[in-house]
Design a protein around this motif. Structure first.
Motif, PDB file in Angstrom:
ATOM      1  N   SER A   8      -1.161  -4.596   3.740  1.00 40.96           N
ATOM      2  CA  SER A   8      -1.902  -4.082   2.577  1.00 40.96           C
ATOM      3  C   SER A   8      -1.131  -2.973   1.863  1.00 40.96           C
ATOM      4  O   SER A   8      -1.594  -2.447   0.846  1.00 40.96           O
ATOM      5  N   GLU A  10       0.884  -0.650  -0.410  1.00 39.06           N
ATOM      6  CA  GLU A  10       1.207  -0.668  -1.842  1.00 39.06           C
ATOM      7  C   GLU A  10       1.889   0.632  -2.224  1.00 39.06           C
ATOM      8  O   GLU A  10       1.562   1.700  -1.691  1.00 39.06           O
ATOM      9  N   SER A  69       0.511   3.512   0.168  1.00 37.11           N
ATOM     10  CA  SER A  69      -0.861   3.612   0.657  1.00 37.11           C
ATOM     11  C   SER A  69      -1.222   2.372   1.472  1.00 37.11           C
ATOM     12  O   SER A  69      -0.710   1.280   1.245  1.00 37.11           O
ATOM     13  N   SER A  71      -4.668   0.199   2.918  1.00 38.81           N
ATOM     14  CA  SER A  71      -6.102   0.037   2.683  1.00 38.81           C
ATOM     15  C   SER A  71      -6.898   0.310   3.955  1.00 38.81           C
ATOM     16  O   SER A  71      -6.374   0.259   5.060  1.00 38.81           O
TER      17      SER A  71
END
Length: 203
Positions: A8, A10, A69, A71
């Motif tokens: 996840s 990013e 980042s 999630s």
């Protein structure tokens, strides 16, 4: 313990100076290592994203602190500038080292460091300095012995055992593992260690 999905990841932001880092909240783990040790490839393999961290044959290409980042919570991975640059001027090199030093010393949300080494050239001078810093600050550190596929299993295991035993004799929060981006070996082991550092202190 919460399981974090590293695919996840990013891109969040880049910082040329420590003052440009994102809010110092939540938890993050930083990846550090000598240029061409396989740091970017290691992060890309972990996140299943070949374009997440830039890879380059030119040492020192990553000149910024890059934040990613994850999630499911206030979690981040941080790609620190590679060290051991061969073709940069002294002023630029000093700026990079100063920014890395300030980040390591001041960042409250830093929960651990993954120190990436080419298994064929482990424990360089800067690696030793990073390990000593982790001992003194009691910072959890995972040594990632990358490119383990470049050695036969016997020599690779011997190198791992030697370094891991040395680390364990210095501090219980230091450890090592084998890792191969090419063969995706060691990814689950790294993920488990990261989960422990990121989640246990803020859940």
């Amino acid at each position: 313990m919460q399981t974090i999905k590293y695919d996840s990841a990013e891109f969040l932001t880049s910082a040329q100076k420590y003052s440009q880092c994102p809010s110092d909240t939540g938890a993050e783990v930083a990846f550090a290592g000598r240029s061409n040790a396989g740091k970017s490839s290691s992060m890309n393999t972990l996140t299943r994203n070949s374009k997440l961290a830039r890879t380059s044959k030119t040492p020192g290409r990553t000149q910024l602190l890059n934040f990613f980042s994850l999630s499911g919570g206030d979690y981040r991975l941080v790609d620190l500038p590679g060290y051991g640059f061969a073709k940069v001027n002294r002023t630029m090199k000093e700026d990079w080292e100063e920014n890395i030093g300030e980040y390591l010393a001041e960042r409250v949300s830093l929960r651990g460091v993954v120190l990436v080494m080419d298994i064929r050239h482990p424990m360089t001078e800067f690696d030793q300095r990073m390990v000593e810093w982790a001992v003194q600050t009691e910072m959890p550190m995972r040594i990632l012995l990358t490119k383990s596929d470049k050695l036969k299993k016997g020599p690779a295991k011997n190198t791992y055992l030697k370094i891991n035993n040395e680390l364990r004799s210095r501090a219980p929060w230091l450890s090592a593992q084998l890792y191969s981006s090419l063969k995706r070996e060691g990814v689950n082991e790294l993920s488990e260690w990261l989960n422990g550092q990121l989640t246990e202190t803020i859940d």
